[in-house]
Scaffold this motif. Structure first.
Motif, short mmCIF file in Angstrom:
data_model
loop_
_atom_site.label_atom_id
_atom_site.label_comp_id
_atom_site.label_asym_id
_atom_site.label_seq_id
_atom_site.Cartn_x
_atom_site.Cartn_y
_atom_site.Cartn_z
N ASP A 107 1.30 -1.50 0.13
CA ASP A 107 -0.19 -0.02 0.33
C ASP A 107 0.95 1.32 0.07
O ASP A 107 0.50 2.39 -0.28
CB ASP A 107 -0.85 -0.17 1.24
CG ASP A 107 -2.15 -0.89 0.83
OD1 ASP A 107 -2.31 -1.35 -0.82
OD2 ASP A 107 -2.58 -1.68 2.07
N GLU A 108 2.08 0.91 0.45
CA GLU A 108 3.02 2.61 0.48
C GLU A 108 4.12 2.16 -0.19
O GLU A 108 5.19 3.12 -0.58
CB GLU A 108 3.35 2.29 2.12
CG GLU A 108 2.18 2.71 3.04
CD GLU A 108 3.02 2.55 4.80
OE1 GLU A 108 3.53 3.14 4.96
OE2 GLU A 108 2.09 2.00 5.06
N ALA A 109 4.46 1.09 -1.28
CA ALA A 109 5.48 0.74 -1.69
C ALA A 109 5.50 0.46 -3.27
O ALA A 109 4.56 -0.59 -2.97
CB ALA A 109 6.96 0.21 -0.62
N ARG A 110 6.37 0.68 -3.97
CA ARG A 110 6.81 -0.05 -5.09
C ARG A 110 6.99 -1.72 -4.77
O ARG A 110 8.69 -1.52 -4.78
CB ARG A 110 7.30 1.10 -6.23
CG ARG A 110 6.10 1.75 -6.42
CD ARG A 110 6.99 2.83 -7.67
NE ARG A 110 8.08 3.04 -7.40
CZ ARG A 110 9.51 3.40 -7.44
NH1 ARG A 110 9.71 2.87 -9.02
NH2 ARG A 110 10.62 3.73 -7.16
N VAL A 111 6.48 -2.16 -5.06
CA VAL A 111 6.92 -3.79 -4.92
C VAL A 111 7.88 -5.16 -5.63
O VAL A 111 6.49 -4.96 -6.46
CB VAL A 111 6.92 -4.84 -3.42
CG1 VAL A 111 6.93 -6.68 -2.98
CG2 VAL A 111 6.27 -3.53 -1.69
N ALA A 112 8.95 -5.74 -5.52
CA ALA A 112 8.94 -6.68 -6.90
C ALA A 112 9.38 -7.71 -6.48
O ALA A 112 10.31 -8.14 -4.73
CB ALA A 112 10.14 -6.09 -7.90
N VAL A 113 8.41 -9.09 -6.50
CA VAL A 113 9.01 -9.97 -5.98
C VAL A 113 9.10 -11.41 -6.86
O VAL A 113 8.70 -11.52 -7.94
CB VAL A 113 7.73 -10.19 -5.25
CG1 VAL A 113 8.24 -12.39 -4.58
CG2 VAL A 113 7.14 -10.33 -4.01
N LEU A 114 11.03 -11.40 -6.57
CA LEU A 114 10.96 -12.25 -7.97
C LEU A 114 11.29 -13.86 -6.94
O LEU A 114 11.35 -14.74 -5.68
CB LEU A 114 12.71 -12.14 -7.84
CG LEU A 114 13.10 -10.96 -8.02
CD1 LEU A 114 14.86 -10.98 -8.43
CD2 LEU A 114 12.75 -10.39 -9.16
N ALA A 115 10.84 -15.30 -8.00
CA ALA A 115 10.70 -16.25 -8.10
C ALA A 115 11.56 -17.04 -9.08
O ALA A 115 11.14 -16.76 -10.01
CB ALA A 115 9.16 -17.23 -8.24
N LYS A 116 12.38 -18.18 -8.45
CA LYS A 116 13.24 -18.89 -9.96
C LYS A 116 12.17 -19.77 -10.09
O LYS A 116 12.89 -19.21 -11.60
CB LYS A 116 13.98 -19.70 -9.00
CG LYS A 116 15.06 -18.96 -8.03
CD LYS A 116 16.49 -19.75 -7.32
CE LYS A 116 15.99 -21.12 -6.76
NZ LYS A 116 17.21 -21.54 -6.31
N GLY A 117 11.07 -20.00 -9.89
CA GLY A 117 10.56 -21.29 -11.08
C GLY A 117 9.32 -20.39 -10.57
O GLY A 117 9.10 -18.99 -11.74
N SER A 118 8.25 -21.13 -10.74
CA SER A 118 6.92 -20.53 -10.54
C SER A 118 6.21 -19.79 -9.28
O SER A 118 7.08 -19.90 -8.43
CB SER A 118 5.23 -21.61 -11.31
OG SER A 118 5.66 -22.03 -9.87
N ILE A 119 6.23 -19.28 -9.43
CA ILE A 119 5.88 -18.00 -8.09
C ILE A 119 5.39 -19.10 -6.59
O ILE A 119 5.53 -18.72 -5.48
CB ILE A 119 4.22 -17.73 -8.41
CG1 ILE A 119 4.49 -16.17 -7.52
CG2 ILE A 119 2.58 -17.90 -8.01
CD1 ILE A 119 5.83 -14.87 -8.03
N THR A 120 3.76 -19.84 -7.07
CA THR A 120 4.41 -21.13 -6.16
C THR A 120 5.65 -22.23 -5.81
O THR A 120 5.28 -22.94 -4.52
CB THR A 120 3.07 -21.80 -5.74
OG1 THR A 120 3.25 -22.91 -7.52
CG2 THR A 120 1.54 -20.68 -6.07
N GLU A 121 6.72 -22.70 -6.27
CA GLU A 121 7.60 -23.36 -6.02
C GLU A 121 8.23 -23.55 -5.51
O GLU A 121 9.51 -22.42 -5.97
CB GLU A 121 8.36 -23.64 -8.28
CG GLU A 121 9.13 -25.01 -7.53
CD GLU A 121 8.53 -26.56 -8.10
OE1 GLU A 121 9.39 -26.75 -7.07
OE2 GLU A 121 7.06 -26.13 -7.82
N GLY A 122 8.09 -23.68 -3.81
CA GLY A 122 9.20 -23.15 -2.72
C GLY A 122 8.59 -24.75 -2.15
O GLY A 122 7.99 -24.55 -1.93
#
Length: 544
Positions: free
Chosen positions: A27-42
């Motif tokens: 809500d207050e910042a521009r955020v990037a989330v990196l995933a090595k594979g698919s977003i759920t693969e962990g």
């Protein structure tokens, strides 16, 4: 000029820790989330058991704290344990508010079902059947996808962090961003951020047999070490006692809740054996259970032991363990009618990057949360279902701190582009795959459940040779996903070995035949390793 992607916060990792942090900040910042594979693969997605929290009136914070301290074999930091345990109920409510559908007791009051796992003195593990991690991950991903302030970047693996020290600048070392391999475009991209957060999970893929997905390659630990961060307690690698033994059952874990609901460990002839090792039997902490199984397998020369819950009603088993039951059927085992063959496997990295309770590392503007860290919560052995709890609590704390600091941190600056002017495409990928196999084999043989000085020395010599080969390879060829992961795994393997060599006692998950007793002559201590400063010649843009 290479394109640069600017964000307020760059989060490396898309499990429970990374996603909660992203939702805290979006809500207050521009955020990037990196995933090595698919977003759920962990590892979060595959977590079966649940999240520990005091939710029953008969339970107490003090009991949860004491159980955690007991499991940690004297190395937990009591103030961190209390900090975590007291925030657990709020973390569970946050998950419920974000759509996680936990299992409830049948009947009129609709209360949430709590199970019990090894080391716990009460039923305090809230769960979504036997697929809690999947319920958490899919719920948080759905919320993150709905938020305009979060960019979810799949198939992006961080190559290394960019810091002021690597740029040759004086003063305090500060993280400025990261070089990131876009696996689909097959190019290294440049990300700059006011704050960078490592939420990359553990390093259990360093071992031949592991319950973890292929993504658990210690990336955050290795990158933080190269950036100048201390690490601690990496000798404490938790081996889950019960993975399904089958040539095609890759990484399939039989949840500890099976033992919590009455499952018994048996020798191949049907004899029960855990009471010979600990009065708590099957509900002893994981390090004790794993060593007991390892001892019996070596004593008898067998490939596995058995886990039997078939004495329970079939309907009970199918209701409580639908995922495990269905998966075992695929491999020809019906747990309602017969015992399951099981073996220990590397499961959790209890040490990692040193942080405080807000996720700060030794490098300014660089945070770390979740399994990649050493917070002091787990000590020498993580208690069951405290791992997802740690992700949630410390992500919330880091988020609050980042919100306070964002306005003080300078905006992203223009960073040097990634330099590929002196590298070529590799024509010897077999080197990577061969080194990967060699590493995981000798780590399993020499740095596994039971260790000796001689085994650790052998492993140290071999890892140093691999480091030399991989450094040459990395310096001359374009990076690939496998090369990045191997480079990180070899670095973490060295740190694990050095940590194990430094501890001259057996404690918790670290057991050595040369020092089989716990050292009671001095207070318990963490094993802390400090990196040497990077040479000035290794500047950003010239292959970090």
């Amino acid at each position: 000029m290479q394109q640069q992607y600017d964000y307020d916060v760059l989060i490396v990792g898309s499990g429970a820790a990374g996603l909660r942090l992203a939702l805290e900040l979006a809500d207050e910042a521009r955020v990037a989330v990196l995933a090595k594979g698919s977003i759920t693969e962990g590892s979060t997605y595959y977590a079966q058991g649940g999240v520990s929290a005091v939710l029953d009136p008969s339970d107490s914070f003090d009991s949860h704290i004491q159980d955690t301290l007991n499991a940690g074999a004297g190395l937990c930091h009591p103030e961190v344990v209390r900090f975590t345990v007291e925030r657990a109920p709020a973390a569970i409510q946050w998950l419920i508010d974000h759509g996680v559908d936990f299992t409830r007791y049948p009947g009129g009051d609709n209360a949430y079902h709590l199970t019990r796992e090894g080391g716990h003195s009460h039923r305090r593990v809230i769960h979504a059947a036997d697929a809690t991690g999947r319920a958490i991950e899919t719920s948080l991903v759905a919320r993150a996808r709905e938020h305009a302030g979060i960019a979810l970047l799949e198939r992006h693996i961080a190559v290394d962090l960019i810091t002021t020290r690597k740029l040759g600048r004086g003063g305090a070392n500060r993280c400025l961003g990261a070089y990131v391999l876009n696996r689909d475009a097959q190019r290294v991209e440049l990300f700059a951020a006011r704050c960078v957060v490592l939420a990359t999970g553990g390093a259990s893929k360093v071992y031949r047999y592991t319950s973890n997905p292929d993504t658990a390659t210690g990336d955050g630990i290795a990158m933080a070490w190269r950036a100048g961060c201390r690490v601690a307690n990496l000798e404490f690698n938790q081996f889950h006692p019960t993975c399904l033994y089958h040539p095609h059952a890759k990484s399939f874990l039989i949840t500890e809740a099976v033992r919590g609901e009455g499952g018994r460990l048996l020798l191949p002839d049907g004899e029960s054996f855990m009471q010979r090792f600990d009065p708590r039997g099957e509900l002893a902490p994981r390090d004790i259970v794993a060593r007991a199984i390892d001892h019996e397998m070596k004593r008898l020369g067998v490939d596995h032991v058995l886990l039997d819950i078939s004495h329970k009603p079939a309907a009970f088993i199918r209701e409580h363990f639908p995922t495990v039951h269905a998966r075992c059927l695929e491999f020809g085992f019906d747990m309602t009618r017969e015992p399951l063959p099981v073996v220990p496997a590397a499961h959790y990295t209890c040490g990692g990057v040193m942080t405080d309770r807000d996720g700060h590392t030794d490098v300014e503007c660089l945070y770390a949360i979740g399994e990649t860290t050493h917070t002091g919560l787990h000590g020498a052995n993580r208690m069951a279902s405290n791992s997802l709890l740690e992700c949630l609590v410390f992500a919330q704390a880091a988020g609050a701190d980042i919100r306070r600091r964002l306005a003080q941190n300078p905006p992203p600056e223009r960073l040097p582009p990634w330099d590929e002017s002196r590298v070529t495409d590799s024509d010897e990928e077999v080197v990577v795959s061969h080194n990967w196999d060699e590493l995981r084999h000798f780590m399993w043989d020499y740095v596994g459940i039971v260790r000796t000085n001689k085994r650790l020395q052998r492993a140290r010599r071999r890892v140093e040779l691999l480091q030399h080969e991989i450094h040459e390879y990395y310096s001359n060829f374009r990076v690939s996903n496998d090369l990045i992961e191997l480079r990180n795994l070899v670095q973490v393997a060295e740190l694990i070995i050095r940590s194990a060599q430094a501890r001259k006692e057996s404690r918790g998950l670290h057991y050595t035949l040369d020092y089989p007793e716990t050292d009671t002559r001095r207070p318990p201590h963490d094993t802390v390793l400090t990196p040497e400063p990077q040479p000035d010649s290794r500047l950003a843009g010239v292959r970090l």
